[in-house]
Write a protein that holds these residues in place. Structure first.
Motif, PDB file in Angstrom:
ATOM      1  N   GLU A  28       4.338  -6.553  -9.232  1.00 26.02           N
ATOM      2  CA  GLU A  28       5.028  -7.478  -8.343  1.00 26.02           C
ATOM      3  C   GLU A  28       4.398  -8.863  -8.407  1.00 26.02           C
ATOM      4  N   PRO A  29       5.123  -9.910  -7.980  1.00 25.37           N
ATOM      5  CA  PRO A  29       4.562 -11.267  -8.001  1.00 25.37           C
ATOM      6  C   PRO A  29       3.273 -11.359  -7.192  1.00 25.37           C
ATOM      7  N   GLY A  30       2.262 -11.998  -7.769  1.00 28.34           N
ATOM      8  CA  GLY A  30       0.996 -12.190  -7.076  1.00 28.34           C
ATOM      9  C   GLY A  30       0.091 -10.983  -7.050  1.00 28.34           C
ATOM     10  N   GLY A  31       0.508  -9.890  -7.658  1.00 35.66           N
ATOM     11  CA  GLY A  31      -0.303  -8.674  -7.660  1.00 35.66           C
ATOM     12  C   GLY A  31      -1.373  -8.696  -8.735  1.00 35.66           C
ATOM     13  N   ILE A  32      -2.365  -7.829  -8.561  1.00 35.74           N
ATOM     14  CA  ILE A  32      -3.417  -7.657  -9.571  1.00 35.74           C
ATOM     15  C   ILE A  32      -3.425  -6.190  -9.990  1.00 35.74           C
ATOM     16  N   LEU A  33      -3.184  -5.945 -11.254  1.00 37.84           N
ATOM     17  CA  LEU A  33      -3.198  -4.603 -11.809  1.00 37.84           C
ATOM     18  C   LEU A  33      -4.371  -4.478 -12.763  1.00 37.84           C
ATOM     19  N   ASN A 203      -3.974  -2.087  -7.641  1.00 36.94           N
ATOM     20  CA  ASN A 203      -3.557  -0.838  -8.268  1.00 36.94           C
ATOM     21  C   ASN A 203      -4.210  -0.702  -9.634  1.00 36.94           C
ATOM     22  N   VAL A 204      -4.345   0.548 -10.081  1.00 37.10           N
ATOM     23  CA  VAL A 204      -4.882   0.817 -11.405  1.00 37.10           C
ATOM     24  C   VAL A 204      -3.849   1.579 -12.217  1.00 37.10           C
ATOM     25  N   ALA A 205      -3.907   1.355 -13.529  1.00 31.27           N
ATOM     26  CA  ALA A 205      -3.130   2.144 -14.487  1.00 31.27           C
ATOM     27  C   ALA A 205      -4.100   2.567 -15.575  1.00 31.27           C
ATOM     28  N   VAL A 206      -4.174   3.854 -15.832  1.00 34.05           N
ATOM     29  CA  VAL A 206      -5.134   4.382 -16.799  1.00 34.05           C
ATOM     30  C   VAL A 206      -4.407   4.734 -18.091  1.00 34.05           C
TER      31      VAL A 206
END
Length: 235
Positions: A28-33, A203-206
């Motif tokens: 999403e806008p402004g998010g940190i993944l 949020n994290v994505a592995v």
């Protein structure tokens, strides 16, 4: 609401070999993944493919609804994507001031001016006359970040920004990432430093073997040592 940054079934590699094998992401806008994973799973290839350094075999990458998969690097940059590459890649013979001048040659409308960046990264202001090869690793990393911010990207890709840095400099990198996100920039952070990743991302994505195999909010991932051990080999 549609995601600001979206990756669908992205496939790419080198010389016909497959590294990314169907990556899916939304942000999403402004998010940190934070994109996590062991060495060799495709994290840097993901950044390189999104930025256009590596041409995809197939799939979709959109920024604010605009398709950029397979576009030239300059087209992707004009679409609002900036990158801080792994290894920093500053030019040894150029001064800090010259790096910033080159990055600002094509000014993009936005809040990140040279003055504001030097206010955020005051050490660079003290080193304007120093060449790239006279800077410490931390100073080179700050220069790489400054160079990317001068393009006023809406999506910032950071590839292993803590690599080889002292803990105090890693903490400063984290502060910078939080600041640019607070100003509305969307951030994808590829990182081996789990502490940094969990301290700044939402949020994290592995990744494993070129695919995203696990997604979770950072707070949830931090509370599950079994998941971290199984996916990353760390406690």
């Amino acid at each position: 609401m549609k995601p600001f940054f979206s990756v669908r079934d992205l496939r790419s590699g080198y010389a016909g070999g497959v590294v990314l094998d169907g990556v899916d992401l939304d942000l999403e806008p402004g998010g940190i993944l934070a994109v996590l994973g062991r060495n060799g799973v495709g994290k840097t290839t993901l950044i390189s493919t999104v930025m256009g350094f590596v041409r995809p075999y197939g799939g979709s990458v959109t920024v604010d609804g605009r398709e950029i998969a397979g576009a030239r690097v300059d087209v992707i940059a004009c679409a609002g994507v900036g990158v801080v590459p792994q290894g920093r890649r500053v030019f040894a013979p150029l001064t800090v001031a010259e790096h910033l001048a080159i990055a600002a040659r094509r000014p993009a409308r936005g809040p990140w001016t040279r003055a504001r960046i030097l206010d955020l990264l005051p050490r660079l202001g003290e080193r304007l006359g120093h060449r790239g090869d006279q800077l410490s690793g931390g100073e080179q990393q700050m220069l790489a970040i400054a160079r990317a911010l001068l393009g006023n990207p809406r999506l910032l890709l950071l590839d292993e920004p803590s690599d080889g840095l002292a803990p105090a400099i890693v903490a400063q990198v984290g502060e910078v990432v939080r600041e640019v996100s607070a100003q509305g920039m969307t951030v994808v952070l590829v990182e081996q430093n789990l502490g940094l990743a969990l301290s700044v991302a939402e949020n994290v994505a592995v990744m494993q073997k070129g695919r995203i195999v696990h997604r979770a909010p950072c707070a949830e991932f931090a509370s599950r040592p079994d998941d971290r051990r199984r996916l990353l080999g760390v406690e």
